[in-house]
Scaffold this motif. Structure first.
Motif, PDB file in Angstrom:
ATOM      1  N   LEU A  36     -86.256 -11.919 -20.969  1.00  0.00           N
ATOM      2  CA  LEU A  36     -86.217 -12.544 -22.292  1.00  0.00           C
ATOM      3  C   LEU A  36     -85.195 -11.859 -23.195  1.00  0.00           C
ATOM      4  CD1 LEU A  36     -90.006 -13.198 -23.023  1.00  0.00           C
ATOM      5  CD2 LEU A  36     -88.281 -14.801 -22.164  1.00  0.00           C
ATOM      6  N   MET A  37     -85.027 -10.551 -23.030  1.00  0.00           N
ATOM      7  CA  MET A  37     -84.025  -9.839 -23.811  1.00  0.00           C
ATOM      8  C   MET A  37     -82.623 -10.339 -23.468  1.00  0.00           C
ATOM      9  SD  MET A  37     -83.074  -5.784 -23.739  1.00  0.00           S
ATOM     10  CE  MET A  37     -82.583  -5.933 -22.023  1.00  0.00           C
ATOM     11  N   LEU A  38     -82.340 -10.508 -22.183  1.00  0.00           N
ATOM     12  CA  LEU A  38     -81.031 -11.008 -21.779  1.00  0.00           C
ATOM     13  C   LEU A  38     -80.802 -12.435 -22.264  1.00  0.00           C
ATOM     14  CD1 LEU A  38     -80.831  -9.600 -18.141  1.00  0.00           C
ATOM     15  CD2 LEU A  38     -79.451  -8.890 -20.095  1.00  0.00           C
ATOM     16  N   LEU A  39     -81.870 -13.183 -22.437  1.00  0.00           N
ATOM     17  CA  LEU A  39     -81.757 -14.554 -22.935  1.00  0.00           C
ATOM     18  C   LEU A  39     -81.732 -14.615 -24.459  1.00  0.00           C
ATOM     19  CD1 LEU A  39     -84.234 -16.275 -20.443  1.00  0.00           C
ATOM     20  CD2 LEU A  39     -81.726 -16.438 -20.443  1.00  0.00           C
ATOM     21  N   GLY A  40     -81.756 -13.439 -25.094  1.00  0.00           N
ATOM     22  CA  GLY A  40     -81.649 -13.391 -26.548  1.00  0.00           C
ATOM     23  C   GLY A  40     -82.949 -13.634 -27.283  1.00  0.00           C
ATOM     24  N   ARG A  58     -74.346 -12.693 -27.718  1.00  0.00           N
ATOM     25  CA  ARG A  58     -74.125 -11.759 -26.614  1.00  0.00           C
ATOM     26  C   ARG A  58     -75.059 -10.575 -26.756  1.00  0.00           C
ATOM     27  NH1 ARG A  58     -68.173  -9.893 -26.311  1.00  0.00           N
ATOM     28  NH2 ARG A  58     -67.984 -12.097 -25.788  1.00  0.00           N
ATOM     29  N   PRO A  59     -75.837 -10.223 -25.717  1.00  0.00           N
ATOM     30  CA  PRO A  59     -76.723  -9.076 -25.804  1.00  0.00           C
ATOM     31  C   PRO A  59     -75.971  -7.829 -26.229  1.00  0.00           C
ATOM     32  CG  PRO A  59     -77.145 -10.310 -23.799  1.00  0.00           C
ATOM     33  CD  PRO A  59     -75.910 -10.891 -24.418  1.00  0.00           C
ATOM     34  N   GLY A  64     -80.723 -13.339 -16.796  1.00  0.00           N
ATOM     35  CA  GLY A  64     -81.923 -13.338 -17.617  1.00  0.00           C
ATOM     36  C   GLY A  64     -83.029 -14.193 -17.031  1.00  0.00           C
ATOM     37  N   TRP A  65     -82.669 -15.408 -16.574  1.00  0.00           N
ATOM     38  CA  TRP A  65     -83.671 -16.282 -15.976  1.00  0.00           C
ATOM     39  C   TRP A  65     -84.202 -15.719 -14.661  1.00  0.00           C
ATOM     40  CZ3 TRP A  65     -86.471 -19.836 -18.105  1.00  0.00           C
ATOM     41  CH2 TRP A  65     -85.997 -20.531 -19.212  1.00  0.00           C
ATOM     42  N   ALA A 100     -87.350  -3.875 -26.650  1.00  0.00           N
ATOM     43  CA  ALA A 100     -87.579  -3.864 -25.206  1.00  0.00           C
ATOM     44  C   ALA A 100     -87.428  -2.461 -24.638  1.00  0.00           C
ATOM     45  CB  ALA A 100     -86.603  -4.814 -24.512  1.00  0.00           C
ATOM     46  N   GLY A 101     -86.565  -1.654 -25.240  1.00  0.00           N
ATOM     47  CA  GLY A 101     -86.329  -0.309 -24.734  1.00  0.00           C
ATOM     48  C   GLY A 101     -87.578   0.544 -24.720  1.00  0.00           C
TER      49      GLY A 101
END
Length: 224
Positions: A18-22, A220-221, A144-145, A29-30
Motif C-alpha cells: 500500500l505504501m508503494l501504491l501511495g 512518486r514514493p 506495489g500490487w 510504514a517504517g
C-alpha cells in the motif's frame, strides 16, 4: 512459532504494498517494518536454539533472517530517508537465496507448497532489486500490487492455515499456488502499465510547468 511470525510478515508486506501504491505514508510504514523485522530476527534465533540437534528445523528457521533483516533495513531507510540502493542490492541476495530455499523445501523438507511460496518470494525480492537497487521507477505500481497480494497469499493465509491445522495436502496446494501466481501476476502487468501518463503542461517560457513537475513528484514514493 514460525507461523506466528509469518502472519505478521503478511501484514508488513500488505502495508508496504500500500505504501508503494501511495496509500500509506512511508515513515508510518517504517515503524511497523521495525516491529516485524525485530520479530523475524528473534523468532529464528529461538527456533534454532530450541532445535540444535535437528538440522531440518535449523534449515527452515535460517531463511527467516532474510526477511527480518529486510524489514529492519527498510524501516531504518524509511525513517532515516537514506538512499535505497543498499536495500535493493540486499534484495538481490535474498532473491537468489530464496531459490535455494525453494529447492530445499521441494527436496529436503518435503513441503512443495512452501517450495512454490519461496519462488513467489524470489520473484518479489527481485522486483525490489529492480525498483530500489536499479531505480526502475516504472515498476512502482506493479511491485506495489505484487507486494500487497503476496502479503495475503504467501504469508497471512498460509500462517492461519498452519495455526488452525488446515495446512494439508501440500502437493495440491503447490499446484494451486503455482497456477494462481502465474495468472495473477501476468494479468497485473498490462493493468499496471496501461494508464497513459498525463501530458506535461507547457510553461510560458517553454518546457514543463512547475505544477506538472510537482504533481509527478507527489505520485512518486518518497523513498525511491
Amino acid at each position: 512459532m514460525g507461523a506466528v511470525g509469518l502472519l505478521y510478515v503478511g501484514a508488513v508486506l500488505f502495508l508496504n504494498g500500500l505504501m508503494l501504491l501511495g496509500k500509506v505514508e512511508p515513515r508510518a510504514a517504517g515503524i511497523f517494518n521495525l516491529f516485524v523485522g525485530a520479530l523475524q530476527v528473534i523468532t529464528p534465533t529461538v527456533l534454532i536454539i530450541a532445535n540444535l540437534a535437528r538440522p531440518a528445523q535449523i534449515l527452515g528457521a535460517s531463511g527467516i533472517y532474510l526477511f527480518g533483516f529486510t524489514y529492519l533495513y527498510v524501516g531504518i531507510n524509511l525513517l532515516g530517508g537514506f538512499d535505497t540502493t543498499g536495500v535493493g542490492y540486499f534484495s538481490l541476495f535474498v532473491a537468489v537465496a530464496a531459490l535455494g530455499y525453494s529447492y530445499a523445501n521441494f527436496r529436503i523438507l518435503g513441503d512443495p507448497a512452501f517450495g512454490v511460496i519461496w519462488l513467489y518470494w524470489a520473484f518479489l525480492w527481485f522486483l525490489f532489486f529492480l525498483l530500489l537497487g536499479l531505480k526502475r521507477e516504472a515498476l512502482t505500481g506493479y511491485t506495489g500490487w505484487v507486494t500487497a497480494i503476496q502479503g495475503w497469499v504467501t504469508a497471512a493465509i498460509p500462517a492461519f492455515m498452519i495455526l488452525t491445522g488446515l495446512w494439508r495436502n501440500t502437493a495440491l496446494l503447490a499446484v494451486i499456488l503455482a497456477v494462481l501466481g502465474v495468472v495473477v501476476f501476468a494479468a497485473l502487468w498490462p493493468l499496471t502499465h496501461m494508464r497513459p501518463s498525463a501530458p506535461a503542461e507547457p510553461s510560458p517560457g517553454g518546457g514543463e510547468a512547475p505544477l506538472a513537475r510537482g504533481r509527478e513528484h507527489r505520485h512518486r514514493p518518497r523513498w525511491i
